[in-house]
Write a protein that holds these residues in place. Structure first.
Motif, PDB file in Angstrom:
ATOM      1  N   ALA A   1       0.827  -1.208   0.000  1.00  0.00           N
ATOM      2  CA  ALA A   1       0.000   0.000   0.000  1.00  0.00           C
ATOM      3  C   ALA A   1       0.865   1.263   0.000  1.00  0.00           C
ATOM      4  O   ALA A   1       0.372   2.356  -0.263  1.00  0.00           O
ATOM      5  CB  ALA A   1      -0.931   0.005   1.214  1.00  0.00           C
ATOM      6  N   GLY A   2       2.144   1.103   0.333  1.00  0.00           N
ATOM      7  CA  GLY A   2       3.058   2.244   0.330  1.00  0.00           C
ATOM      8  C   GLY A   2       3.384   2.770   1.716  1.00  0.00           C
ATOM      9  O   GLY A   2       3.812   3.915   1.865  1.00  0.00           O
ATOM     10  N   LYS A   3       3.221   1.926   2.739  1.00  0.00           N
ATOM     11  CA  LYS A   3       3.431   2.371   4.128  1.00  0.00           C
ATOM     12  C   LYS A   3       4.867   2.835   4.375  1.00  0.00           C
ATOM     13  O   LYS A   3       5.107   3.874   4.994  1.00  0.00           O
ATOM     14  CB  LYS A   3       3.060   1.247   5.098  1.00  0.00           C
ATOM     15  N   SER A   4       5.826   2.049   3.911  1.00  0.00           N
ATOM     16  CA  SER A   4       7.225   2.391   4.136  1.00  0.00           C
ATOM     17  C   SER A   4       7.625   3.656   3.375  1.00  0.00           C
ATOM     18  O   SER A   4       8.393   4.478   3.882  1.00  0.00           O
ATOM     19  CB  SER A   4       8.127   1.220   3.725  1.00  0.00           C
ATOM     20  N   SER A   5       7.100   3.812   2.179  1.00  0.00           N
ATOM     21  CA  SER A   5       7.382   5.031   1.394  1.00  0.00           C
ATOM     22  C   SER A   5       6.845   6.259   2.103  1.00  0.00           C
ATOM     23  O   SER A   5       7.474   7.326   2.099  1.00  0.00           O
ATOM     24  CB  SER A   5       6.765   4.920  -0.010  1.00  0.00           C
ATOM     25  N   ILE A   6       5.680   6.127   2.726  1.00  0.00           N
ATOM     26  CA  ILE A   6       5.086   7.237   3.474  1.00  0.00           C
ATOM     27  C   ILE A   6       5.960   7.587   4.670  1.00  0.00           C
ATOM     28  O   ILE A   6       6.230   8.763   4.942  1.00  0.00           O
ATOM     29  CB  ILE A   6       3.657   6.880   3.918  1.00  0.00           C
ATOM     30  N   LEU A   7       6.416   6.568   5.394  1.00  0.00           N
ATOM     31  CA  LEU A   7       7.289   6.806   6.541  1.00  0.00           C
ATOM     32  C   LEU A   7       8.539   7.568   6.124  1.00  0.00           C
ATOM     33  O   LEU A   7       8.917   8.569   6.741  1.00  0.00           O
ATOM     34  CB  LEU A   7       7.675   5.472   7.184  1.00  0.00           C
ATOM     35  N   ASN A   8       9.172   7.116   5.048  1.00  0.00           N
ATOM     36  CA  ASN A   8      10.379   7.779   4.563  1.00  0.00           C
ATOM     37  C   ASN A   8      10.097   9.204   4.094  1.00  0.00           C
ATOM     38  O   ASN A   8      10.908  10.118   4.319  1.00  0.00           O
ATOM     39  CB  ASN A   8      10.999   6.974   3.417  1.00  0.00           C
ATOM     40  N   SER A   9       8.958   9.403   3.462  1.00  0.00           N
ATOM     41  CA  SER A   9       8.646  10.741   2.939  1.00  0.00           C
ATOM     42  C   SER A   9       8.351  11.725   4.060  1.00  0.00           C
ATOM     43  O   SER A   9       8.729  12.902   3.984  1.00  0.00           O
ATOM     44  CB  SER A   9       7.447  10.678   1.978  1.00  0.00           C
ATOM     45  N   LEU A  10       7.702  11.255   5.120  1.00  0.00           N
ATOM     46  CA  LEU A  10       7.414  12.131   6.257  1.00  0.00           C
ATOM     47  C   LEU A  10       8.701  12.498   6.995  1.00  0.00           C
ATOM     48  O   LEU A  10       8.879  13.639   7.433  1.00  0.00           O
ATOM     49  CB  LEU A  10       6.438  11.448   7.215  1.00  0.00           C
ATOM     50  N   LEU A  11       9.588  11.540   7.109  1.00  0.00           N
ATOM     51  CA  LEU A  11      10.858  11.775   7.802  1.00  0.00           C
ATOM     52  C   LEU A  11      11.845  12.536   6.922  1.00  0.00           C
ATOM     53  O   LEU A  11      12.751  13.202   7.421  1.00  0.00           O
ATOM     54  CB  LEU A  11      11.463  10.435   8.223  1.00  0.00           C
ATOM     55  N   GLU A  12      11.635  12.412   5.591  1.00  0.00           N
ATOM     56  CA  GLU A  12      12.565  12.969   4.598  1.00  0.00           C
ATOM     57  C   GLU A  12      13.943  12.348   4.753  1.00  0.00           C
ATOM     58  O   GLU A  12      14.982  12.986   4.586  1.00  0.00           O
ATOM     59  CB  GLU A  12      12.618  14.506   4.683  1.00  0.00           C
ATOM     60  N   GLU A  13      13.922  11.063   5.075  1.00  0.00           N
ATOM     61  CA  GLU A  13      15.139  10.269   5.229  1.00  0.00           C
ATOM     62  C   GLU A  13      14.740   8.817   5.052  1.00  0.00           C
ATOM     63  O   GLU A  13      13.694   8.384   5.543  1.00  0.00           O
ATOM     64  CB  GLU A  13      15.734  10.473   6.625  1.00  0.00           C
ATOM     65  N   LYS A  14      15.558   8.057   4.320  1.00  0.00           N
ATOM     66  CA  LYS A  14      15.223   6.647   4.103  1.00  0.00           C
ATOM     67  C   LYS A  14      15.727   5.807   5.265  1.00  0.00           C
ATOM     68  O   LYS A  14      16.935   5.658   5.457  1.00  0.00           O
ATOM     69  CB  LYS A  14      15.841   6.145   2.793  1.00  0.00           C
ATOM     70  N   ILE A  15      14.799   5.250   6.045  1.00  0.00           N
ATOM     71  CA  ILE A  15      15.165   4.311   7.102  1.00  0.00           C
ATOM     72  C   ILE A  15      14.394   2.995   6.955  1.00  0.00           C
ATOM     73  O   ILE A  15      14.758   1.995   7.566  1.00  0.00           O
ATOM     74  CB  ILE A  15      14.931   4.886   8.515  1.00  0.00           C
ATOM     75  N   ALA A  16      13.321   3.008   6.163  1.00  0.00           N
ATOM     76  CA  ALA A  16      12.505   1.805   5.972  1.00  0.00           C
ATOM     77  C   ALA A  16      12.694   1.276   4.564  1.00  0.00           C
ATOM     78  O   ALA A  16      12.714   2.039   3.595  1.00  0.00           O
ATOM     79  CB  ALA A  16      11.029   2.118   6.224  1.00  0.00           C
ATOM     80  N   MET A  17      12.849  -0.024   4.448  1.00  0.00           N
ATOM     81  CA  MET A  17      13.037  -0.611   3.123  1.00  0.00           C
ATOM     82  C   MET A  17      11.763  -0.487   2.295  1.00  0.00           C
ATOM     83  O   MET A  17      10.643  -0.539   2.815  1.00  0.00           O
ATOM     84  CB  MET A  17      13.443  -2.081   3.242  1.00  0.00           C
ATOM     85  N   VAL A  18      11.952  -0.300   0.992  1.00  0.00           N
ATOM     86  CA  VAL A  18      10.830  -0.147   0.067  1.00  0.00           C
ATOM     87  C   VAL A  18      11.004  -1.150  -1.061  1.00  0.00           C
ATOM     88  O   VAL A  18      12.091  -1.276  -1.629  1.00  0.00           O
ATOM     89  CB  VAL A  18      10.782   1.288  -0.506  1.00  0.00           C
ATOM     90  N   SER A  19       9.944  -1.881  -1.371  1.00  0.00           N
ATOM     91  CA  SER A  19      10.012  -2.858  -2.449  1.00  0.00           C
ATOM     92  C   SER A  19       8.634  -3.046  -3.055  1.00  0.00           C
ATOM     93  O   SER A  19       7.615  -2.933  -2.363  1.00  0.00           O
ATOM     94  CB  SER A  19      10.535  -4.202  -1.929  1.00  0.00           C
ATOM     95  N   HIS A  20       8.616  -3.337  -4.360  1.00  0.00           N
ATOM     96  CA  HIS A  20       7.336  -3.630  -5.018  1.00  0.00           C
ATOM     97  C   HIS A  20       6.882  -5.055  -4.713  1.00  0.00           C
ATOM     98  O   HIS A  20       5.745  -5.422  -4.986  1.00  0.00           O
ATOM     99  CB  HIS A  20       7.464  -3.456  -6.537  1.00  0.00           C
TER     100      HIS A  20
END
Length: 290
Positions: free
Chosen positions: A14-33
Motif C-alpha cells: 500500500a506504500g506504508k514504508s514510502s510514506i514513513l520515509n517521505s514524512l521523515l525525509e530520510e530513508k530508514i525503511a526498506m521499500v520494495s514492489h
C-alpha cells in the motif's frame, strides 16, 4: 506540547514504508514492489512544530497460513492496540474490502484513512475512491488523500494526526529520527538489495543477520550473513564467481552510507539454514530477537 504513537497499517504494497520515509525525509525503511517486504517494525520520530509524532511502520495485513507471514500479521495486529492513533493506508487502486477487513479487527483507538498514490490518478478517479469510503465515515476520524512524492500533503497529514495525540512530554530526544536499532535498519537495507537483485521467489526464503558492526576512525565495518533455505538458492545468491553477492553488497553499502553519512566496509556471507522460514522457533529468533 503533544507526543504520541501512530501505527501505520494496511495491506502489503500500500506504500506504508514510502510514506514513513517521505514524512521523515530520510530513508530508514526498506521499500520494495514485492509482497510482504516489511518484516520488522521500524519507527520514525518526527517533530511537527512543538509536537512529537512517533510513527511505527508495520508488516502488511494479509491472509496467509505460512508461519513467517502469520508472525508478521500478528505483529501488525498487535501494533493496532499499542498506539494513540492508527493511520490506515490504502493505495488509490486498492479495493475497499481491505478497509472492511481492517474494521473487523475492531480498533480501539481513533484512525485516519490515508489514500496513497493520488498523484498517479486523475481527479475523477480519486473522487470515486473517496466516495466509496464515505459509507464508513462514522468509523474513521478523517480521510486524507496523500502522495509520498508531493511535500504539500505532509503538513496536512501531520496537522490532522496531532489532533488525536495526547498532551504529553516528549518520549524521545527531539534530535532523534528513530529509536530502531541500527542493525535492524542495516539488515533491511541488505534485504532490500537482495529483493532488487534476485528473482521473485528467492527473497521470501532469505533473511539477513548482522554479525558485527565496528566503528574505527571514519570507517564503519559491517559483517552480515545472508540466510538461505536451500542449496540452489544459496548458489543463486552467490552467483557465478560471486558476481551476484558482490552486486548485492555494493547496492546495500550505498544505502547504508547515505543514512550513516560515513564510509562503510560491508562484508557479506551466505549460510544455509534449510526451511528456516517454516520453523517458528527460528523465525522468532531471527525476525524478532526472541
Amino acid at each position: 506540547m503533544k507526543s504520541g504513537f501512530i501505527s501505520i497499517v494496511g495491506r502489503t504494497n500500500a506504500g506504508k514504508s514510502s510514506i514513513l520515509n517521505s514524512l521523515l525525509e530520510e530513508k530508514i525503511a526498506m521499500v520494495s514492489h514485492k509482497q510482504n517486504a516489511t518484516r520488522r517494525k521500524i519507527n520514525a520520530i518526527i517533530m511537527h512544530n512543538d509536537d512529537q509524532l512517533i510513527f511505527i511502520d508495520t508488516p502488511g495485513l494479509h491472509a496467509s497460513s505460512k508461519s513467517m507471514n502469520q508472525l508478521m500479521i500478528d505483529l501488525a495486529i498487535k501494533s493496532i492496540a499499542d498506539c494513540d492513533v492508527i493511520l490506515f493506508v490504502a493505495s488509490v487502486y486498492d479495493d475497499i474490502i481491505d478497509y472492511e477487513n481492517f474494521l473487523k479487527l475492531n480498533p480501539k483507538v481513533p484512525h485516519i484513512v490515508l489514500i496513497n498514490k493520488v498523484d498517479l490518478v486523475d481527479k475523477e478517479t480519486l473522487l470515486k475512491k473517496l466516495s466509496q469510503y464515505n459509507q464508513f465515515s462514522s468509523n474513521f476520524s478523517a480521510i486524507i488523500p496523500y502522495s509520498a512524492k508531493v511535500k504539500f500533503y505532509k503538513k496536512i497529514l501531520l496537522d490532522e494526526l496531532v489532533k488525536y495525540l495526547p498532551e504529553h512530554p516528549y518520549y524521545y530526544d527531539s534530535e532523534f529520527i528513530t529509536t530502531t536499532n541500527e542493525k535492524d535498519i542495516y539488515r533491511d537495507f541488505i534485504l532490500e538489495s537482495i529483493y532488487e537483485n534476485l528473482s521473485d521467489e528467492i527473497p521470501y526464503t532469505t533473511e539477513v543477520k548482522i554479525d558485527r558492526v565496528k566503528e574505527l576512525n571514519s570507517i564503519c565495518y559491517i559483517n552480515a550473513t545472508i540466510i538461505s533455505s536451500s542449496n540452489s538458492h544459496k548458489a543463486m545468491i552467490l552467483g557465478k564467481d560471486g558476481a551476484t553477492i558482490k552486486r548485492i553488497g555494493k547496492d546495500a553499502r550505498k544505502k547504508i552510507e547515505k543514512l550513516a553519512q560515513r564510509k562503510i566496509m560491508l562484508k557479506l556471507f551466505v549460510h544455509l539454514e534449510k526451511n528456516w522460514h517454516k520453523n517458528e522457533q527460528i523465525l522468532k529468533k531471527i525476525l524478532y530477537d526472541e
